[in-house]
Design a protein around this motif. Structure first.
Motif, mmCIF file in Angstrom:
data_model
loop_
_atom_site.group_PDB
_atom_site.id
_atom_site.type_symbol
_atom_site.label_atom_id
_atom_site.label_comp_id
_atom_site.label_asym_id
_atom_site.label_seq_id
_atom_site.Cartn_x
_atom_site.Cartn_y
_atom_site.Cartn_z
ATOM 1 N N MET A 1 1.855 -74.032 -42.834
ATOM 2 C CA MET A 1 1.252 -73.301 -41.718
ATOM 3 C C MET A 1 0.264 -72.279 -42.261
ATOM 4 S SD MET A 1 3.051 -71.283 -38.519
ATOM 5 C CE MET A 1 4.038 -70.163 -39.519
ATOM 6 N N TYR B 1 6.568 -72.141 -34.432
ATOM 7 C CA TYR B 1 6.346 -73.312 -35.272
ATOM 8 C C TYR B 1 7.180 -73.212 -36.542
ATOM 9 C CZ TYR B 1 2.319 -73.875 -32.196
ATOM 10 O OH TYR B 1 1.506 -74.012 -31.105
ATOM 11 N N VAL C 1 0.926 -77.601 -39.863
ATOM 12 C CA VAL C 1 1.291 -77.272 -38.491
ATOM 13 C C VAL C 1 -0.001 -77.241 -37.682
ATOM 14 C CG1 VAL C 1 2.115 -75.425 -36.973
ATOM 15 C CG2 VAL C 1 3.349 -75.963 -39.093
#
Length: 348
Positions: A225, A281, A256
């Motif tokens: 991410m 997330y 992500v």
């Protein structure tokens, strides 16, 4: 990746540092001259005899009677040119931190030897700029409208009257493209592109890309991410439009991705989350914005941040949303992510 302290939800605003500040009185100036691109030049330093021209990523060809000697550039561009042996006279954009040290975007450049026209978003001293007798102004572009990065909208016409501008796009393309374009620009400005240190840096970049591809292939289940932190919000970046993330994704890194509806709120670049929802997330590795305008991981005190699996596992690394576009400076971006993938364990 968005800038943490921006005041409106646009890519330009969220990447920028600080708010708009007033400028000094405008100066009268001459217009620019445009012509045909002739390719790269020779030598280690900017300046030289003979005509010069360069076709930028707006399709605009700037033509001068001589290779530019008085170059003014956005700080990150100046840092990239420095790596190729091309010196600039003035810079604008994040150059020094509050304690007077070089900003991360200044790279290896000696900031004491350049004139700083503005150190924050909206700052650009036209008086200082004119005093440099600039031959050309160079910046990156983060949109498809040809907007020169960190050149204030309210004074861009006056600035353009003093010297022609050159733009290198970092919008909706992979990192290798603006890297190549900056390499070409440096050559046209006098860099010796066959110098051992330059060819070696390019080879290191290629090797680092191969390493990252192999690491991503070996750990396809590891999710990464890309994020940035401010006091009030946590920003999650999608891979579309960002030169580094698009390139890393092409090498196989599993990112992500905020949904399209969320990305639309950020102009296609990011989704903003409250700190209460920072766990929306799940990620095994978090890449955090390394610019001085963003809060760094060690300084984040939010309890929700500390509970994230990647944070608890120590799988947080830095990211440069505005990479210095030289092969030398981009090698660590690749090797850092490759090493993180190689060592990562599944925690999300």
């Amino acid at each position: 990746m968005p800038h943490a302290r921006a005041t409106h939800l646009t890519r330009r605003g969220l990447l920028a540092a600080g708010g708009a500040l007033g400028l000094g009185a405008a100066l009268a100036a001459c217009g620019d001259d445009k012509g045909k691109d002739t390719g790269s030049g020779k030598g280690e330093a900017a300046g030289g005899s003979g005509p010069w021209s360069f076709k930028d990523d707006r399709g605009t060809t700037v033509k001068l009677d001589e290779v530019p000697a008085n170059i003014v550039a956005f700080t990150g561009v100046a840092a990239a040119l420095y790596d190729y042996g091309v010196q600039v006279k003035g810079v604008f954009g994040p150059t020094t931190t509050s304690d007077g040290k070089p900003d991360v975007q200044a790279g290896d450049m000696d900031v004491s030897k350049v004139t700083v026209l503005g150190n924050a978003w909206g700052q650009f001293s036209i008086e200082k700029y004119a005093a440099l007798a600039p031959d050309v102004l160079i910046s990156t572009m983060f949109d498809d409208a040809g907007t020169l990065w960190y050149v204030p909208d309210e004074s861009k016409k006056k600035i353009a009257q003093l010297a022609p501008g050159v733009g290198i796009s970092v919008y909706d393309r992979r990192l290798t493209e603006p890297l190549r374009r900056m390499w070409e620009l440096a050559g046209s400005l006098g860099a010796d592109l066959k110098a051992a240190r330059i060819t070696a840096a390019k080879k290191r970049f290629e090797d680092a890309a191969a390493r990252l591809r192999a690491a991503a292939r070996a750990k396809p289940g590891i999710r990464v991410m890309a994020a940035s932190a401010s006091d009030q919000l946590f920003y999650v970046s999608g891979t579309d439009l960002s030169v580094d993330l698009e390139y890393f994704k092409s090498l196989g890194v599993n990112f992500v991705e905020p949904p399209a509806s969320a990305k639309a709120k950020g102009g296609g670049w990011y989704e903003s989350l409250s700190w209460e929802n920072v766990d929306k997330y799940r990620a095994d590795i978090i890449m955090m914005d390394d610019r001085t305008s963003a809060i760094q991981p060690a300084d984040v005190t939010k309890a929700t941040w500390k509970k994230l699996p990647a944070v608890k596992a120590g799988q947080v690394i830095s990211r440069s949303p505005e990479p210095i576009l030289s092969y030398d400076k981009c090698v660590p971006l690749l090797t850092g992510l490759a090493e993180a993938l190689e060592k990562a364990r599944k925690v999300a």
